[in-house]
Design an enzyme around this catalytic site. Structure first.
Site, PDB file in Angstrom:
ATOM      1  N   LYS A 205       0.842  -1.209   0.000  1.00  0.00           N
ATOM      2  CA  LYS A 205       0.000   0.000   0.000  1.00  0.00           C
ATOM      3  C   LYS A 205       0.871   1.250   0.000  1.00  0.00           C
ATOM      4  O   LYS A 205       1.504   1.581   0.990  1.00  0.00           O
ATOM      5  CB  LYS A 205      -0.919   0.052   1.225  1.00  0.00           C
ATOM      6  CG  LYS A 205      -1.998   1.118   1.043  1.00  0.00           C
ATOM      7  CD  LYS A 205      -2.667   1.564   2.318  1.00  0.00           C
ATOM      8  CE  LYS A 205      -1.937   2.635   3.051  1.00  0.00           C
ATOM      9  NZ  LYS A 205      -1.815   3.918   2.323  1.00  0.00           N
ATOM     10  N   GLY A 258       7.062   4.696   8.220  1.00  0.00           N
ATOM     11  CA  GLY A 258       6.211   5.866   8.406  1.00  0.00           C
ATOM     12  C   GLY A 258       6.387   6.441   9.795  1.00  0.00           C
ATOM     13  O   GLY A 258       7.460   6.313  10.394  1.00  0.00           O
ATOM     14  N   SER A 259       5.328   7.037  10.301  1.00  0.00           N
ATOM     15  CA  SER A 259       5.426   7.735  11.584  1.00  0.00           C
ATOM     16  C   SER A 259       5.500   6.756  12.753  1.00  0.00           C
ATOM     17  O   SER A 259       4.960   5.646  12.694  1.00  0.00           O
ATOM     18  CB  SER A 259       4.215   8.653  11.766  1.00  0.00           C
ATOM     19  OG  SER A 259       3.028   7.884  11.818  1.00  0.00           O
ATOM     20  N   GLU A 261       3.970   7.146  15.496  1.00  0.00           N
ATOM     21  CA  GLU A 261       2.592   7.029  15.996  1.00  0.00           C
ATOM     22  C   GLU A 261       1.870   5.842  15.333  1.00  0.00           C
ATOM     23  O   GLU A 261       1.284   4.993  16.019  1.00  0.00           O
ATOM     24  CB  GLU A 261       1.895   8.350  15.666  1.00  0.00           C
ATOM     25  CG  GLU A 261       0.493   8.478  16.155  1.00  0.00           C
ATOM     26  CD  GLU A 261      -0.207   9.663  15.480  1.00  0.00           C
ATOM     27  OE1 GLU A 261       0.451  10.449  14.768  1.00  0.00           O
ATOM     28  OE2 GLU A 261      -1.433   9.767  15.660  1.00  0.00           O
ATOM     29  N   VAL A 262       1.908   5.780  14.020  1.00  0.00           N
ATOM     30  CA  VAL A 262       1.225   4.687  13.311  1.00  0.00           C
ATOM     31  C   VAL A 262       1.976   3.366  13.524  1.00  0.00           C
ATOM     32  O   VAL A 262       1.355   2.313  13.650  1.00  0.00           O
ATOM     33  CB  VAL A 262       1.054   5.021  11.811  1.00  0.00           C
ATOM     34  CG1 VAL A 262       0.519   3.825  11.039  1.00  0.00           C
ATOM     35  CG2 VAL A 262       0.125   6.215  11.643  1.00  0.00           C
ATOM     36  N   GLY A 263       3.293   3.416  13.611  1.00  0.00           N
ATOM     37  CA  GLY A 263       4.067   2.205  13.892  1.00  0.00           C
ATOM     38  C   GLY A 263       3.608   1.526  15.176  1.00  0.00           C
ATOM     39  O   GLY A 263       3.480   0.296  15.239  1.00  0.00           O
ATOM     40  N   GLU A 280      10.110   0.815  10.443  1.00  0.00           N
ATOM     41  CA  GLU A 280      11.130   1.837  10.196  1.00  0.00           C
ATOM     42  C   GLU A 280      10.433   3.168  10.392  1.00  0.00           C
ATOM     43  O   GLU A 280       9.626   3.585   9.561  1.00  0.00           O
ATOM     44  CB  GLU A 280      11.693   1.669   8.779  1.00  0.00           C
ATOM     45  CG  GLU A 280      13.070   2.259   8.622  1.00  0.00           C
ATOM     46  CD  GLU A 280      13.028   3.684   8.138  1.00  0.00           C
ATOM     47  OE1 GLU A 280      12.960   4.584   9.011  1.00  0.00           O
ATOM     48  OE2 GLU A 280      13.044   3.911   6.928  1.00  0.00           O
ATOM     49  N   CYS A 314      13.649  10.417   6.887  1.00  0.00           N
ATOM     50  CA  CYS A 314      13.636   9.870   8.244  1.00  0.00           C
ATOM     51  C   CYS A 314      14.965  10.096   8.961  1.00  0.00           C
ATOM     52  O   CYS A 314      14.993  10.234  10.173  1.00  0.00           O
ATOM     53  CB  CYS A 314      13.263   8.393   8.228  1.00  0.00           C
ATOM     54  SG  CYS A 314      14.277   7.433   7.108  1.00  0.00           S
ATOM     55  N   GLU A 411       9.820  15.258  15.783  1.00  0.00           N
ATOM     56  CA  GLU A 411      10.204  15.195  14.371  1.00  0.00           C
ATOM     57  C   GLU A 411       9.371  16.209  13.592  1.00  0.00           C
ATOM     58  O   GLU A 411       8.147  16.158  13.603  1.00  0.00           O
ATOM     59  CB  GLU A 411       9.952  13.783  13.831  1.00  0.00           C
ATOM     60  CG  GLU A 411      10.344  13.638  12.371  1.00  0.00           C
ATOM     61  CD  GLU A 411      10.219  12.202  11.857  1.00  0.00           C
ATOM     62  OE1 GLU A 411       9.146  11.590  12.030  1.00  0.00           O
ATOM     63  OE2 GLU A 411      11.206  11.698  11.290  1.00  0.00           O
TER      64      GLU A 411
HETATM   65  P1  NAI Z   1       1.834   8.019   8.429  1.00  0.00           P
HETATM   66  O1  NAI Z   1       2.686   7.187   9.312  1.00  0.00           O
HETATM   67  O2  NAI Z   1       0.430   8.276   8.842  1.00  0.00           O
HETATM   68  O3  NAI Z   1       1.799   7.370   6.941  1.00  0.00           O
HETATM   69  C1  NAI Z   1       2.681   6.403   6.448  1.00  0.00           C
HETATM   70  C2  NAI Z   1       1.913   5.267   5.797  1.00  0.00           C
HETATM   71  O4  NAI Z   1       1.123   4.625   6.794  1.00  0.00           O
HETATM   72  C3  NAI Z   1       0.932   5.723   4.711  1.00  0.00           C
HETATM   73  O5  NAI Z   1       0.902   4.744   3.684  1.00  0.00           O
HETATM   74  C4  NAI Z   1      -0.397   5.741   5.444  1.00  0.00           C
HETATM   75  O6  NAI Z   1      -1.498   5.570   4.598  1.00  0.00           O
HETATM   76  C5  NAI Z   1      -0.234   4.552   6.371  1.00  0.00           C
HETATM   77  N1  NAI Z   1      -1.090   4.584   7.573  1.00  0.00           N
HETATM   78  C6  NAI Z   1      -1.525   5.670   8.263  1.00  0.00           C
HETATM   79  N2  NAI Z   1      -2.290   5.287   9.291  1.00  0.00           N
HETATM   80  C7  NAI Z   1      -2.363   3.938   9.262  1.00  0.00           C
HETATM   81  C8  NAI Z   1      -3.012   2.962  10.062  1.00  0.00           C
HETATM   82  N3  NAI Z   1      -3.754   3.308  11.119  1.00  0.00           N
HETATM   83  N4  NAI Z   1      -2.857   1.649   9.744  1.00  0.00           N
HETATM   84  C9  NAI Z   1      -2.101   1.288   8.700  1.00  0.00           C
HETATM   85  N5  NAI Z   1      -1.478   2.165   7.895  1.00  0.00           N
HETATM   86  C10 NAI Z   1      -1.600   3.477   8.168  1.00  0.00           C
HETATM   87  O7  NAI Z   1       2.588   9.400   8.184  1.00  0.00           O
HETATM   88  P2  NAI Z   1       1.936  10.810   7.777  1.00  0.00           P
HETATM   89  O8  NAI Z   1       0.683  11.038   8.557  1.00  0.00           O
HETATM   90  O9  NAI Z   1       1.880  10.874   6.321  1.00  0.00           O
HETATM   91  O10 NAI Z   1       3.084  11.789   8.302  1.00  0.00           O
HETATM   92  C11 NAI Z   1       3.107  12.184   9.672  1.00  0.00           C
HETATM   93  C12 NAI Z   1       4.512  12.271  10.191  1.00  0.00           C
HETATM   94  O11 NAI Z   1       5.101  10.974  10.170  1.00  0.00           O
HETATM   95  C13 NAI Z   1       5.479  13.117   9.371  1.00  0.00           C
HETATM   96  O12 NAI Z   1       5.381  14.469   9.707  1.00  0.00           O
HETATM   97  C14 NAI Z   1       6.790  12.529   9.793  1.00  0.00           C
HETATM   98  O13 NAI Z   1       7.181  13.059  11.030  1.00  0.00           O
HETATM   99  C15 NAI Z   1       6.490  11.050   9.976  1.00  0.00           C
HETATM  100  N6  NAI Z   1       6.864  10.257   8.798  1.00  0.00           N
HETATM  101  C16 NAI Z   1       8.019   9.535   8.827  1.00  0.00           C
HETATM  102  C17 NAI Z   1       8.436   8.836   7.713  1.00  0.00           C
HETATM  103  C18 NAI Z   1       9.701   8.049   7.714  1.00  0.00           C
HETATM  104  O14 NAI Z   1      10.287   7.856   6.658  1.00  0.00           O
HETATM  105  N7  NAI Z   1      10.145   7.531   8.830  1.00  0.00           N
HETATM  106  C19 NAI Z   1       7.687   8.886   6.468  1.00  0.00           C
HETATM  107  C20 NAI Z   1       6.445   9.607   6.544  1.00  0.00           C
HETATM  108  C21 NAI Z   1       6.085  10.279   7.672  1.00  0.00           C
HETATM  109 MG    MG Z   2      -0.840   9.853   9.412  1.00  0.00          MG
END
Ligand code: NAI
Ligand code: MG
Length: 507
Positions: A205, A258-259, A261-263, A280, A314, A411
């Protein structure tokens, strides 16, 4: 600080090529079992060009029904049909073929990535597309090099009985892969390459903000000739598609970037069935500058460490710790570098820094700057969002901060660096570690003793010396602490997608 001139802004977003124009007009489809299928529901998500704020495409918001179809296809492909019968050398050839197709379509992919994410097309050409190809080629080689061990046991049995014991690595199974928007195609390739090398299957996804190159990759996966169901691609929101994928009982492993929080949510959701999880996550990586350095060289490196990809990285070097003796000079250099960066639309060849990925991300970064000002920090350079269309934020250097400020602790994921002075090595190690994150760090010095004393003290998955963000597919990559767990890339990246089976035979 209104005396600071805004960085030169390049022109409007240039026109897109005919090939990209055709692609973005495709109707919303999902890749399930080797075919582009219509989504079950009517929910759609608009996709925007972050430089012009114009809608460029529409994608499906896959629902639980679509997720179930995709997971079933991945399960069937994993258990039966051609994929599990394929020899490692045959998987290797298929992965190479996919890499070849990416190479042949590199110009179009770079354009699509720049349009979708906002990043400068020059960067997409130089980093994202070649990086994706490199991941595929590196992991292709591993397909035929996965090994176990023979083990000498000390088991005692009836006289005359011997034991033959060995280990084998088996593919973990159906993997749900959820990726972010900062390096969309590179992340997709990074995630899929070890799946294909080990013989797993995937439901991938992409992020809802940047789904386009993953969809194009899906076309190339079909063209390469992978059996149906080996790779399935679902577009959709995290809270709907992502959450349904994570909750699906027939998923064996979740790989997430990703974030934090979601991790954490994913780790909790995976617990009832004890799905394998690798995460990650975010970072707040320190850049530590010791007093023996040449300030102008280090300033250029430190600017690159945080401003690359508009800071949406990241491992962004977002906390700068500079020894008191060189603090002013380095800050001067980083500020100067930040003012000379050409900020503009990604498709303009002259652009060095593009907009942030979305309105939400721009607002988030601006809110951090606001909170920094309110808590007494000083903006040494940048600090504003230019008055124009597009989700732009100028590269920003913040000083006069303290360790309790939100901008120092959290972050930001934007082009913002916070700088602090230090005196002693022990003190800076403690400060560098004063964060819930532990993804990466860099140390800038040629003082061998000092570097060797500092590196072991830093709690981070990667430490660079006199460089930053030098990520290579052969080097394991991942986080300490709340930056996640599991290591991708290198041999470790293969192990992440396998189960280790011990076999003990009485002979
Ligand atoms: P996010 O963590 O919400 O999104 C990343 C992925 O997770 C996307 O594909 C999203 O659709 C998916 N996702 C979101 N909620 C989910 C859930 N409950 N269950 C399963 N999958 C889910 O990140 P977002 O909201 O786009 O960005 C927020 C912050 O996260 C950024 O400001 C940054 O600090 C951090 N981030 C870190 C990244 C990294 O490379 N470590 C990449 C993107 C964001
Ligand atoms: Mg998000």
């Amino acid at each position: 600080m209104n005396a600071i001139p805004a960085p030169h802004l390049a022109s409007e977003q240039p026109a897109i090529s005919a090939a990209v124009a055709r692609f973005v007009q495709r109707p919303p489809r999902l890749l399930i079992n080797g075919e582009w299928v219509a989504p079950h529901g009517d929910a759609r998500i608009p996709v925007f060009d972050p430089a012009s704020e114009r809608q460029i495409a529409e994608i499906a918001n896959a629902d639980a029904h679509d997720v179930d179809r995709a997971v079933r296809a991945a399960r069937a492909a994993f258990e039966s049909g051609p994929w599990p019968q394929m020899l490692p050398a045959e998987r290797e050839v298929l992965i190479w073929r996919l890499a070849e197709l990416l190479e042949r379509n590199a110009a179009e992919l770079a354009e699509l990535e720049s349009l979708d994410n906002g990043k400068p097309i020059a960067m997409a050409r130089m980093i994202d597309i070649p990086g994706a190809i490199q991941h595929l080629r590196y992991m292709a080689g591993w397909a035929s090099k996965i090994e176990g061990a023979t083990v000498q046991t000390s088991l005692r049995a009836a006289p005359g009985t011997k034991f033959h014991a060995y280990t084998v690595r088996e593919p973990v199974g159906v993997v749900a892969q959820i990726i972010p928007w900062n390096f969309p195609l590179l992340m997709a390739a990074l995630k899929l390459a070890p799946v294909l090398a080990t013989g797993c299957t995937s439901v991938l996804k992409p992020a809802e903000q940047t789904p386009l190159t993953a969809l194009r990759l899906g076309e190339l996966i079909i063209e390469a000739g992978f059996p149906p169901g080996v790779v399935n691609i679902l577009t959709g929101l995290g809270e709907t598609t992502g959450a349904a994928l994570v909750a699906h009982p027939d998923v064996d492993k979740i790989a997430f970037t990703g974030s934090t929080e979601v991790g954490k949510l994913i780790n909790i959701a995976a617990t009832p069935s004890l799905k394998r999880v690798s995460l990650e996550l975010g970072g707040k990586s320190p850049v530590i500058v010791l007093p023996d350095v040449d300030p102008s060289t280090v300033a250029a490196g430190a600017a690159q460490a945080v401003f690359f990809n508009s800071g949406q990285v990241c491992v962004a070097g977002s906390r700068l710790f500079i020894q008191r003796k060189v603090f002013d000079k380095v800050i001067e250099g980083v500020s100067e570098a930040s003012r000379s960066i050409v900020v503009g639309p990604g498709l303009d060849e002259r652009t060095q820094m593009g907009p942030l990925v979305s309105e939400e991300q721009r607002d988030r970064v601006m809110a951090y700057l606001q909170s920094g000002r309110a808590q007494g920090a000083t903006i040494a350079a940048g600090g504003e969002a230019p008055q124009r269309k597009g989700y732009f934020v100028n590269p920003t250097v913040v000083v006069d901060v303290n360790p309790d400020m939100k901008i120092v602790r959290e972050e930001i994921f934007g082009p913002v660096v916070v700088a602090q002075r230090f005196d002693e090595l022990d003190e800076v190690a403690k400060w560098a570690n004063d964060t819930p994150y532990g993804l990466a760090a860099s140390v800038w010095s040629n003082d061998l003793r000092a570097v060797q004393r500092l590196v072991p003290k830093i709690k981070a998955g990667t430490v660079w010396v006199n460089c930053h963000a030098m990520i290579d597919v052969a080097l394991p990559f991942g986080g300490y602490k709340q930056s996640g767990f599991g290591r991708e890339q290198g041999r470790a990246g293969i192990e992440l997608y396998t189960e280790l089976k011990s076999v003990c035979m009485a002979v």
